[in-house]
Design an enzyme around this catalytic site. Structure first.
Site, short mmCIF file in Angstrom:
data_model
loop_
_atom_site.label_atom_id
_atom_site.label_comp_id
_atom_site.label_asym_id
_atom_site.label_seq_id
_atom_site.Cartn_x
_atom_site.Cartn_y
_atom_site.Cartn_z
N LYS A 68 0.83 -1.20 0.00
CA LYS A 68 0.00 0.00 0.00
C LYS A 68 0.87 1.26 0.00
CE LYS A 68 -3.77 -2.46 2.34
NZ LYS A 68 -4.66 -2.49 3.55
N TYR A 95 -12.38 -2.60 -3.15
CA TYR A 95 -12.90 -2.62 -1.78
C TYR A 95 -14.43 -2.52 -1.75
CZ TYR A 95 -8.23 -2.30 0.34
OH TYR A 95 -6.95 -2.56 0.77
N ASN A 126 -1.74 -0.15 7.24
CA ASN A 126 -1.23 -1.49 7.56
C ASN A 126 -0.39 -2.12 6.44
OD1 ASN A 126 -3.30 -2.25 5.87
ND2 ASN A 126 -4.52 -3.27 7.43
N HIS A 184 -1.74 -5.50 1.40
CA HIS A 184 -3.00 -6.21 1.16
C HIS A 184 -2.70 -7.63 0.70
CE1 HIS A 184 -6.95 -7.27 -0.55
NE2 HIS A 184 -6.25 -7.78 -1.55
N GLU A 239 -8.89 -10.96 -7.86
CA GLU A 239 -7.96 -9.84 -7.76
C GLU A 239 -6.74 -9.96 -8.66
OE1 GLU A 239 -7.31 -9.66 -3.52
OE2 GLU A 239 -9.33 -8.91 -3.13
P1 DAT Z 1 -7.59 -7.02 5.45
O1 DAT Z 1 -6.79 -5.96 4.75
O2 DAT Z 1 -6.83 -7.60 6.63
O3 DAT Z 1 -8.09 -8.10 4.52
P2 DAT Z 1 -10.31 -6.00 5.47
O4 DAT Z 1 -10.46 -6.63 4.13
O5 DAT Z 1 -11.32 -6.29 6.51
O6 DAT Z 1 -8.86 -6.33 6.10
O7 DAT Z 1 -10.25 -4.41 5.29
C1 DAT Z 1 -9.54 -3.85 4.22
C2 DAT Z 1 -8.77 -2.66 4.72
O8 DAT Z 1 -9.68 -1.68 5.22
C3 DAT Z 1 -7.82 -2.95 5.88
O9 DAT Z 1 -6.59 -3.47 5.45
C4 DAT Z 1 -7.70 -1.60 6.49
C5 DAT Z 1 -9.09 -1.00 6.32
N1 DAT Z 1 -9.89 -1.26 7.53
C6 DAT Z 1 -10.49 -2.42 7.87
N2 DAT Z 1 -11.11 -2.31 9.05
C7 DAT Z 1 -10.92 -1.04 9.47
C8 DAT Z 1 -11.30 -0.29 10.61
N3 DAT Z 1 -12.04 -0.83 11.58
N4 DAT Z 1 -10.89 0.99 10.70
C9 DAT Z 1 -10.15 1.55 9.72
N5 DAT Z 1 -9.75 0.92 8.61
C10 DAT Z 1 -10.13 -0.37 8.48
MG MG Z 2 -9.48 -7.97 2.96
#
Ligand code: DAT
Ligand code: MG
Length: 151
Positions: free
Chosen positions: A11, A51, A114, A117, A128
């Site tokens: 990212k 997303y 974080n 991805h 993807e």
């Molecule tokens: P991951 O990236 O671990 O697959 P995800 O698909 O649930 O997690 O969410 C995609 C991204 O969205 C994640 O990397 C960071 C952001 N995100 C997820 N939950 C969040 C939250 N509670 N607050 C802020 N950003 C969040």
């Molecule tokens: Mg995810």
């Protein structure tokens, strides 16, 4: 034991902090095969498609702004069980809950920053990396023999 493909994306914060090499190294050292790679400025429409499952979340606009804020590194990694294994190497979504030794556990503190991805299922790996419905990130996976001489 099926060969899978997963979409791994460094990212914008990971690129900006100079963590691309570190992240690639971890997948290389584990033993997976890199079959697609590019530096890319993600357009808003593509970020929204990527997303789309999170569209109703309160953090969605911030997430789209973040992912489009600078270049990302798009990759396809291939191997047996690579989807689940990559998720383990990456660690929990919230870096404060990610185990030490994982990418997020070692290199990040904020959920909204974080660094990487990874596809969450073999189906999404296909979606993807574009092996299912055309190329989402315009990556075309190459079947190359890495380091292996043809005999
Ligand atoms: P991951 O990236 O671990 O697959 P995800 O698909 O649930 O997690 O969410 C995609 C991204 O969205 C994640 O990397 C960071 C952001 N995100 C997820 N939950 C969040 C939250 N509670 N607050 C802020 N950003 C969040
Ligand atoms: Mg995810």
């Amino acid at each position: 034991e099926q060969v899978e493909q997963t979409y791994i994306m460094v990212k914008p914060d990971g690129v900006q902090r100079g963590l691309v090499g570190e992240i690639i190294s971890r997948f290389e050292r584990k033993g997976f095969k890199l079959t697609g790679l590019k530096l890319f400025q993600c357009p808003k429409e593509l970020a929204e498609e990527h997303y789309k499952d999170l569209k109703t979340k309160s953090f969605y606009p911030t997430l789209i702004d973040y992912i489009t804020s600078g270049p990302v590194v798009c990759m396809v990694w291939e191997g047996v069980g690579v989807v689940a294994s990559a998720r383990k190497l990456i660690g929990s979504t919230n870096p404060l809950q990610a185990e030490p030794g994982t990418i997020r556990g070692d290199l990040a503190v904020q959920t909204g920053r974080n660094v990487v991805h990874g596809s969450d299922s073999p189906e999404n790996g296909k979606r993807e990396t574009g092996t299912l419905n055309g190329t989402l990130f315009g990556l075309r996976s190459l079947s190359l023999n890495h380091g292996k001489k043809k005999t």
